[in-house]
Design a protein around this motif. Structure first.
Motif, PDB file in Angstrom:
ATOM      1  N   SER A  57       0.834  -1.206   0.000  1.00 58.42           N
ATOM      2  CA  SER A  57       0.000   0.000   0.000  1.00 58.42           C
ATOM      3  C   SER A  57       0.868   1.256   0.000  1.00 58.42           C
ATOM      4  O   SER A  57       0.533   2.254  -0.646  1.00 58.42           O
ATOM      5  N   LEU A  60       2.133   1.699  -3.544  1.00 58.57           N
ATOM      6  CA  LEU A  60       1.053   2.253  -4.373  1.00 58.57           C
ATOM      7  C   LEU A  60       0.947   3.765  -4.181  1.00 58.57           C
ATOM      8  O   LEU A  60       0.818   4.523  -5.144  1.00 58.57           O
ATOM      9  N   PHE A  84       0.436   1.558 -11.480  1.00 56.50           N
ATOM     10  CA  PHE A  84      -0.572   1.624 -10.429  1.00 56.50           C
ATOM     11  C   PHE A  84      -1.725   0.666 -10.725  1.00 56.50           C
ATOM     12  O   PHE A  84      -2.177  -0.079  -9.852  1.00 56.50           O
ATOM     13  N   ILE A  88      -3.078  -2.694  -8.684  1.00 53.54           N
ATOM     14  CA  ILE A  88      -4.483  -2.875  -8.289  1.00 53.54           C
ATOM     15  C   ILE A  88      -4.957  -4.275  -8.670  1.00 53.54           C
ATOM     16  O   ILE A  88      -5.635  -4.958  -7.891  1.00 53.54           O
ATOM     17  N   ALA A 107      -8.757  -4.329   0.073  1.00 52.92           N
ATOM     18  CA  ALA A 107      -8.146  -3.895  -1.190  1.00 52.92           C
ATOM     19  C   ALA A 107      -8.687  -2.524  -1.600  1.00 52.92           C
ATOM     20  O   ALA A 107      -7.922  -1.631  -1.994  1.00 52.92           O
ATOM     21  N   ILE A 111      -6.531   1.019  -2.054  1.00 48.80           N
ATOM     22  CA  ILE A 111      -6.533   1.744  -3.331  1.00 48.80           C
ATOM     23  C   ILE A 111      -7.004   3.184  -3.130  1.00 48.80           C
ATOM     24  O   ILE A 111      -6.365   4.136  -3.588  1.00 48.80           O
ATOM     25  N   SER A 114      -4.478   5.216  -1.127  1.00 48.37           N
ATOM     26  CA  SER A 114      -3.308   5.564  -1.934  1.00 48.37           C
ATOM     27  C   SER A 114      -3.584   6.775  -2.817  1.00 48.37           C
ATOM     28  O   SER A 114      -2.732   7.663  -2.957  1.00 48.37           O
TER      29      SER A 114
END
Length: 263
Positions: A57, A60, A84, A88, A107, A111, A114
């Motif tokens: 993470s 990211l 990126f 993902i 998840a 995302i 980030s």
């Protein structure tokens, strides 16, 4: 209160000094602030920074945070956004590989976090290195601080109608309007001495966007803390909480200014 004032003076002076210096010290500071902010979000979610998912993470977020000149993937013949997106896909695959020990919800959290932290702090770096970047960044900071101060004192002395009690019980409509008003007063004074824009329409729009979206950014972080039942995002700044508590408005404002072509 005494501790809060001392922290504000020391941290504020240091932060402003490094903004003036610019160059790599400024980039390094923003990198550190963004990393701490990401850690604070992961901690809210009860995800360890030192875990493989925590480190992923961070990576990211760094992809979105750092300029291509520092972190690029041309040697892989892909750009930052493509990398990126690839990561993902890896995160989504992990929900299957781990048999849902790592969930779709986690998840999604990583995302979104980030993007929130990475892009928010990225545009600090982007703005500082524009032609008038130093003056522009100071203008944004002053507008956000003026909005916070105006909202606090207007809400304290005139506040009667709650703005959004389910998210932030103490904020009032009168406070929000007072924040916008003080931002306009301070902003017009600033622009009178340091003209940044070619016309008054852009100036007024800029001040309005910063003041309104800055308050919205504060509410976004309040919603996060309320959802995860925490009072502060962290304890990095004594009397002030964490990095997110101090930069919530700014990291929300910066991408919006970019998208509206105002920076």
């Amino acid at each position: 209160m005494k501790q809060r004032i001392i922290t504000a003076i020391i941290a504020g002076a240091g932060f402003l000094s490094i903004i003036i210096i610019g160059d790599w010290p400024f980039t390094l500071l923003i990198f550190a602030l963004a990393t701490i902010a990401m850690h604070e979000l992961l901690k809210m979610k009860q995800m360890k920074l030192s875990s493989p998912i925590g480190l992923l993470s961070l990576f990211l977020m760094w992809i979105l945070l750092l300029p291509e000149t520092i972190l690029g993937f041309r040697w892989l013949h892909i750009d930052k956004l493509e990398m990126f997106l690839l990561l993902i896909i890896v995160l989504l695959a992990l929900t299957v590989i781990t048999k849902n020990k790592f969930t779709f919800d986690q998840a999604g959290f990583i995302i979104l976090s980030s993007v929130y932290i990475g892009f928010g702090f990225h545009f600090f770096i982007y703005t500082r290195f524009l032609e008038q970047g130093l003056s522009l960044l100071f203008f944004i900071l002053i507008l956000v601080w003026a909005t916070d101060s105006g909202a606090y004192f207007s809400g304290r002395f005139f506040g009667k109608h709650k703005l959004w009690p389910q998210i932030s019980p103490k904020k009032t409509i009168e406070g929000a309007l007072g924040g916008v008003l003080l931002a306009f007063i301070i902003g017009i004074v600033f622009i009178t001495f340091i003209p940044l824009f070619t016309n008054w329409f852009t100036t007024v729009l800029f001040i309005l966007v910063v003041s309104v979206t800055g308050q919205l950014g504060d509410l976004v972080e309040s919603a996060l803390k309320r959802h995860y039942s925490v009072k502060d995002s962290g304890q990095v700044l004594p009397g002030h909480g964490g990095i997110l508590d101090r930069f919530d408005s700014l990291i929300y404002v910066m991408p919006i200014l970019y998208l509206l072509n105002l920076i």
